[in-house]
Every structure is written in C-alpha cells, then in structure tokens.
Enzyme design. Structure first.
Site, short mmCIF file in Angstrom:
data_model
loop_
_atom_site.label_atom_id
_atom_site.label_comp_id
_atom_site.label_asym_id
_atom_site.label_seq_id
_atom_site.Cartn_x
_atom_site.Cartn_y
_atom_site.Cartn_z
N PHE A 141 19.98 58.67 56.64
CA PHE A 141 19.27 59.07 55.43
C PHE A 141 20.32 59.56 54.42
O PHE A 141 20.92 60.63 54.59
CB PHE A 141 18.25 60.17 55.67
CG PHE A 141 17.47 60.50 54.42
CD1 PHE A 141 16.37 59.74 54.05
CD2 PHE A 141 17.88 61.52 53.58
CE1 PHE A 141 15.68 60.00 52.87
CE2 PHE A 141 17.20 61.79 52.40
CZ PHE A 141 16.09 61.04 52.04
N ASP A 226 29.11 61.85 54.61
CA ASP A 226 28.00 62.44 53.86
C ASP A 226 27.69 63.79 54.46
O ASP A 226 26.97 63.90 55.45
CB ASP A 226 26.79 61.51 53.92
CG ASP A 226 25.57 62.06 53.16
OD1 ASP A 226 25.57 63.26 52.82
OD2 ASP A 226 24.62 61.29 52.93
N LYS A 255 23.28 69.69 47.73
CA LYS A 255 22.39 70.73 48.23
C LYS A 255 22.97 72.13 48.11
O LYS A 255 22.87 72.75 47.07
CB LYS A 255 21.94 70.40 49.65
CG LYS A 255 21.06 69.14 49.72
CD LYS A 255 20.36 69.00 51.03
CE LYS A 255 19.61 67.67 51.14
NZ LYS A 255 18.55 67.49 50.14
#
Length: 400
Positions: A141, A226, A255
C-alpha cells in the site's frame, strides 16, 4: 451537531462514500484521547495511521504552527522563503542523505519517488527511454493515485480505475529469490515498505531487507524505502530499515513528518539521485511551504533527542508481550515492531470491523484491515497506564 447520528447524516448527505468510518464523530482531542460531539471519550489506538505519533494537540507543534501562521504560510516555489533551506538541510542530515524534495501527502511523495527513479534510470543508468521498470511487492500500500493503484494487488484499491500505468513488476513480499529474478537491465528501482502496514503490519523475514540492499547494489538498482507509516519512531527506531542496519538509496516520508498538524511529505536521497531533476520538470505549489517547514522542523527537533524512538521500543515490547499472551485463544497471530501491531482475531469472534465496533463501544478506537485483522498504532507519547487500559478493553471484547 448535537448528536452523532445528526452529524453522520449531514456528512453523508454531501460527501462521497469513499470511506466507511466507525460511527464516532470527534469534536476535540488531546494527547492520546479524543472526545466526540456528545462528550464521550475514546483512547486513540490508531494515531492517524502514524501521522499523530506525537499525540493530538502537541504543544510544541501547535506553538510552532501558530508562530508561523503569524508570519507567512505560502509563497509557492516561485519564490524562496526563509524556512525552506533550514528544513531541507536538517531533514537531509537527519536521514544521512544530501538532498530533499518536499511534497505534501504520502501518495505525492511516492509518485515523486517513482518519477525520480525513472529519470535517474534514463539520465544516469542509461536505460532506453520509456522502458524503465520498478519492482514492487504484492499486498503493498503506497497510496491511491492512478499510477500507484496500477501496481496494487488489492482489488478494493485497484478495480475500476484502469487503464493502468505500465512499468511495474510485482513479486511476493519477503521473497528475495523472486525479487532477484524480476530484476532486469531495465530495472531502475525496487520500491518496498520495510513493514507492510495496510496488509496487516507484515514484518518481512529476517535478512530480507539486507538482501534487498545487497541485490540492488550489485544490479545498479535504486532501493526505495517507503517509510511513510513505519518511519520517524513508530517501530522503536527512527526508520524501520535500521532494524537490519540497512540504508536505502531513497527514503519516502510523510504522515508523522507533519505531526498531524499539516500534511508534509518528502523524498530524501543523494545528490546523485535527486540531482536528476531540473527546473520545471516536477513540482508542487504547496510542497515545502513555510507552515509545513516550520512544523516539520519542530518534528525533527523532537525526534533528534531519541526520546520517542526509545519510548516506542520500550512500550512496544510491553504491547507485544501482552498481545502474545492472547495467541492460541481468541487471537491467531500478532505481528509488528515497536508500537505497531497487526492482530489476527479468530474469525469466530467476528470480522475486524465488528471487533473495532465493539472496542469503540468500550472507548477504544482502532482500525480493521483485511478479514479479521485489526491494527494497533497508538501515539508514541501514550502512557503505559493508558496503553494497558486499552489492552484490557481488547481482552474484554475477545472474551465476549
């Protein structure tokens, strides 16, 4: 809105149904706790998918944002501003890299990494134009743009958005032999999550990341990590790659970099990699804006002490010990590192959604993922007492 039902009905009247949130409407939040429109309090055990690593309303971050709000919030990249250089220098140093390309959301940063890898492949490695390949892992994801869902294996994220962007090879996560076999002369990068979050907090086999690093060096391929969810303290290290002593060619961050205050993301790499970009080839109006830089600089200052990483490691050990005691009963498996866990509940106890709803009724907010899996990712500043209170609520739900 005076009631939860009224607020949800009003939202559903005018918003697209691209989410299926739990039926709670948050009005205020502080630290690890949120309060809904009717005054009920909930322990946040999700932390905005790691965006809220430092808790809600962190005073240092709010003060940094307020101070910058009084000065200047946006110039666009058409002009310089006085927070940009400091942000880029400090983030590059923090990551042990040389250059930074700031964006806003995680998906934008992943897109930037993909574009950078392809540009590097053509300008530096010498791959024929239009042939660059990037190897990715199944069950990944990385975001929800058209290009990113093109290499997703999740039907819910992918189906109905074709035609899909070519140039990606998908291999099983954790399978080094399959990855090796997928790399060709036209491969420019391997893009991986050091721990797969949406898939259920999947930790790869020991030695896998080290093997990826060795393979990519041998084959002249970029290793892109990532670390949008796993990075910046979540796993008990600054970066999840550190658990295997690995430094990738490129970090993708987001984030927690914005502290849950503003969206901030970035690609961080060497001058040899990010130096392939030239003016006008890639950009973002809001990327690296003064407000984002001010907040992110405070985030870096907080992380530089190591306090949050140590706390995530210490409380994470406690979290996994307590969850481990449930395995063999109502829990089939627990995975994760630091203050991050994927809990596979016995399907006889209900779906992940049903377990999440029952936890909500007891004042704990978590998020389900595939099947009967729930994810736990509380703010790194959570107290041990609050963490134990949340775990007790989970035990109650699983005992029902």
């Amino acid at each position: 809105m005076s009631t939860t039902q009224d607020a949800i009905a009003a939202a559903e009247a005018h918003s697209a149904r691209n989410y299926h949130p739990l039926p709670v409407v948050v009005a205020t939040a502080e630290g690890a706790w949120m309060t809904d429109v009717e005054g009920r309090r909930y322990l946040d055990m999700l932390a905005g998918y790691s965006a809220l690593n430092f808790g809600h309303g962190n005073r240092r971050l709010i003060d940094a944002a307020k101070a910058q709000l009084e000065r200047v919030t946006l110039t666009s990249r058409a002009f310089h501003h006085d927070r940009f250089a400091d942000f880029c220098a400090r983030l590059a140093e923090f990551c042990g890299m040389e250059m930074v390309l700031p964006m806003n959301t995680g998906a934008e940063a992943v897109e930037t990494a993909v574009k950078t890898a392809r540009k590097w492949g053509y300008r530096v490695k010498g791959v024929p134009d239009g042939t660059a390949k990037i190897v990715v892992a199944a069950d990944n994801f990385h975001g929800r743009t058209t290009t990113i869902v093109s290499f997703s294996t999740d039907p819910e994220a992918r189906d109905g958005y074709g035609p899909y962007t070519p140039g990606f090879e998908i291999v099983p996560y954790g399978d080094l032999a399959a990855l090796d076999a997928a790399v060709t002369d036209d491969t420019v990068a391997v893009l991986l999550e050091p721990i797969q979050g949406e898939a259920g907090v999947l930790v790869p086999p020991s030695g896998y990341l080290e093997g990826v690093r060795r393979l990519t060096r041998e084959r002249d391929v970029l290793f892109i990590a990532d670390e949008i969810q796993s990075g910046l303290g979540r796993t008990g290290k600054t970066f999840a790659c550190e658990h295997e002593g690995v430094v990738p060619d490129m970090y993708v961050l987001g984030k927690a970099l914005g502290g849950g205050v503003v969206p901030v993301s970035a690609v961080v790499s060497s001058a040899a990699v990010l130096g392939v970009h030239r003016p006008g080839e890639h950009g973002s109006t809001f990327g690296g804006n003064p407000l984002a830089c001010a907040v992110a600089l405070e985030v870096l200052a907080m992380l530089r002490t190591g306090e949050y990483q140590e706390r995530a490691a210490e409380l994470g050990d406690h979290l996994h010990r307590e969850l481990g005691l449930l395995v063999g009963g109502a829990v089939r498996e627990v995975r994760g590192r630091g203050l991050w866990a994927g809990v596979d509940v016995d399907p006889s106890k209900g779906s992940g959604r049903q377990v999440s709803e029952r936890l909500m009724e007891r004042g704990v907010l978590v998020k389900d993922t595939h099947g009967s899996t729930i994810r736990l990712a509380p703010p790194l500043m959570i107290s041990k007492e609050d963490l134990d209170w949340g775990l007790e609520r989970l035990r109650e739900v699983l005992a029902d």
